[in-house]
Design a protein around this motif. Structure first.
Motif, mmCIF file in Angstrom:
data_model
loop_
_atom_site.group_PDB
_atom_site.id
_atom_site.type_symbol
_atom_site.label_atom_id
_atom_site.label_comp_id
_atom_site.label_asym_id
_atom_site.label_seq_id
_atom_site.Cartn_x
_atom_site.Cartn_y
_atom_site.Cartn_z
ATOM 1 N N ARG A 109 0.723 -1.495 0.018
ATOM 2 C CA ARG A 109 -0.073 0.146 -0.102
ATOM 3 C C ARG A 109 1.348 1.276 -0.132
ATOM 4 N N LEU A 110 0.357 2.566 -1.540
ATOM 5 C CA LEU A 110 1.405 2.993 -0.954
ATOM 6 C C LEU A 110 0.480 3.995 -0.584
ATOM 7 N N SER A 111 1.257 5.415 -0.112
ATOM 8 C CA SER A 111 0.508 6.706 0.341
ATOM 9 C C SER A 111 1.259 7.269 0.356
ATOM 10 N N CYS A 112 0.516 9.004 -0.101
ATOM 11 C CA CYS A 112 0.980 10.414 -0.686
ATOM 12 C C CYS A 112 0.753 11.165 0.020
ATOM 13 N N SER A 113 1.418 11.926 0.941
ATOM 14 C CA SER A 113 1.536 12.928 2.272
ATOM 15 C C SER A 113 1.114 13.991 1.102
ATOM 16 N N ALA A 114 -0.173 14.636 0.910
ATOM 17 C CA ALA A 114 0.116 16.811 0.669
ATOM 18 C C ALA A 114 -0.447 17.396 1.050
ATOM 19 N N ALA A 115 0.825 18.384 0.982
ATOM 20 C CA ALA A 115 0.825 19.642 1.803
ATOM 21 C C ALA A 115 0.315 21.162 0.775
ATOM 22 N N GLY A 116 -0.338 22.133 1.261
ATOM 23 C CA GLY A 116 -1.231 22.687 0.242
ATOM 24 C C GLY A 116 -1.938 23.242 0.545
ATOM 25 N N ARG A 117 -3.151 24.264 0.505
ATOM 26 C CA ARG A 117 -4.015 24.475 0.555
ATOM 27 C C ARG A 117 -5.467 23.463 -0.556
ATOM 28 N N THR A 118 -4.372 23.660 -1.908
ATOM 29 C CA THR A 118 -5.842 23.127 -2.865
ATOM 30 C C THR A 118 -6.147 21.921 -2.834
ATOM 31 N N PHE A 119 -5.389 20.984 -2.070
ATOM 32 C CA PHE A 119 -5.212 19.779 -2.370
ATOM 33 C C PHE A 119 -6.641 19.041 -2.230
ATOM 34 N N SER A 120 -7.809 19.332 -1.864
ATOM 35 C CA SER A 120 -8.864 18.747 -1.828
ATOM 36 C C SER A 120 -9.689 18.964 -2.699
ATOM 37 N N ARG A 121 -8.516 20.138 -4.010
ATOM 38 C CA ARG A 121 -9.513 20.352 -4.882
ATOM 39 C C ARG A 121 -8.940 19.631 -6.494
ATOM 40 N N ALA A 160 -9.539 14.870 4.332
ATOM 41 C CA ALA A 160 -9.466 15.168 5.671
ATOM 42 C C ALA A 160 -8.186 14.948 6.575
ATOM 43 N N LYS A 161 -7.461 14.066 5.635
ATOM 44 C CA LYS A 161 -5.869 13.850 5.738
ATOM 45 C C LYS A 161 -5.576 14.169 5.346
ATOM 46 N N ASN A 162 -4.835 14.500 3.888
ATOM 47 C CA ASN A 162 -4.800 14.853 3.140
ATOM 48 C C ASN A 162 -3.422 14.030 2.032
ATOM 49 N N MET A 163 -4.289 12.923 2.512
ATOM 50 C CA MET A 163 -3.477 11.331 1.893
ATOM 51 C C MET A 163 -4.044 10.951 0.254
ATOM 52 N N VAL A 164 -3.795 10.143 -0.020
ATOM 53 C CA VAL A 164 -4.352 9.763 -1.565
ATOM 54 C C VAL A 164 -3.118 8.803 -1.454
ATOM 55 N N TYR A 165 -4.251 7.315 -1.711
ATOM 56 C CA TYR A 165 -3.614 5.739 -1.786
ATOM 57 C C TYR A 165 -3.297 4.700 -2.208
ATOM 58 N N LEU A 166 -2.169 4.332 -2.557
ATOM 59 C CA LEU A 166 -2.382 3.189 -3.870
ATOM 60 C C LEU A 166 -2.497 1.998 -3.019
ATOM 61 N N GLN A 167 -3.465 0.925 -3.641
ATOM 62 C CA GLN A 167 -3.308 -0.487 -2.435
ATOM 63 C C GLN A 167 -2.962 -1.313 -3.969
ATOM 64 N N MET A 168 -2.169 -2.144 -4.094
ATOM 65 C CA MET A 168 -1.438 -2.910 -4.450
ATOM 66 C C MET A 168 -1.428 -4.086 -4.711
ATOM 67 N N ASN A 169 -2.701 -5.123 -5.139
ATOM 68 C CA ASN A 169 -2.876 -6.195 -4.595
ATOM 69 C C ASN A 169 -1.985 -7.087 -5.852
ATOM 70 N N SER A 170 -1.491 -8.755 -5.530
ATOM 71 C CA SER A 170 -1.597 -9.819 -6.936
ATOM 72 C C SER A 170 -0.199 -8.683 -7.462
ATOM 73 N N GLN A 218 -0.941 16.951 -17.843
ATOM 74 C CA GLN A 218 -2.016 17.569 -16.615
ATOM 75 C C GLN A 218 -1.759 17.718 -15.547
ATOM 76 N N TYR A 219 -0.429 16.730 -14.749
ATOM 77 C CA TYR A 219 -0.238 16.941 -13.590
ATOM 78 C C TYR A 219 1.157 17.798 -13.334
ATOM 79 N N GLU A 220 1.144 18.846 -12.575
ATOM 80 C CA GLU A 220 2.185 19.605 -12.228
ATOM 81 C C GLU A 220 3.172 20.005 -11.440
ATOM 82 N N TYR A 221 2.386 19.012 -9.849
ATOM 83 C CA TYR A 221 3.572 18.815 -9.084
ATOM 84 C C TYR A 221 3.435 17.249 -8.718
ATOM 85 N N TRP A 222 4.263 16.763 -8.815
ATOM 86 C CA TRP A 222 5.279 15.126 -8.405
ATOM 87 C C TRP A 222 6.097 15.077 -7.019
ATOM 88 N N GLY A 223 6.181 13.971 -6.680
ATOM 89 C CA GLY A 223 6.441 13.522 -5.568
ATOM 90 C C GLY A 223 8.000 13.313 -5.512
#
Length: 126
Positions: free
Chosen positions: A19-31, A75-85, A112-117
């Motif tokens: 399970r990958l997690s991505c923690s985001a900091a920024g005022r616009t994350f929820s949008r 609410a937690k400014n998080m995105v997840y990627l559950q990877m199975n098999s 399309q994606y401007e910000y990257w980890g």
């Protein structure tokens, strides 16, 4: 601006899960639409999955459909990627990305994606 930090990568045997997690900091994350991409050595960066700002729309690359699941918790400014098999072909550096616009649709193109980890390594042993 959105700052992204991935975690959760590692070594797993074929057939296993991560399970990958991505923690985001920024005022616009929820949008922001969020995405996961991956890049293996010598290959282009490929779309893995994306999720709309409200979580109601998702998309997956053909090679991971049915095995990976994307989700987000605004609410937690998080995105997840559950990877199975997991398969050896899934081995790559996985990147979290945020759309530069607000309330956008889920796209598969990296432009399309401007910000990257910084990425997190996923290694799958056969």
């Amino acid at each position: 601006q959105v700052q992204l930090v991935e975690s959760g990568g590692g070594l797993v045997q074929a057939g296993g899960s991560l399970r990958l997690s991505c923690s985001a900091a920024g005022r616009t994350f929820s949008r922001n639409t969020m995405g996961w991409f991956r890049q293996a050595p010598g290959k282009e960066r490929d779309f893995v999955s994306g999720i709309s700002w409200n979580g109601l729309s998702t998309d997956y690359g053909d090679s991971v459909k049915g095995r990976f699941t994307i989700s987000r918790d605004n609410a937690k400014n998080m995105v997840y990627l559950q990877m199975n098999s997991l398969k050896p072909d899934d081995m790559a550096i996985y990147y979290c990305a945020a759309d530069g616009g607000l309330f956008g649709g889920v796209g598969r193109r990296a432009i399309q994606y401007e910000y990257w980890g910084q990425g997190t390594q996923v290694t799958v042993s056969s």
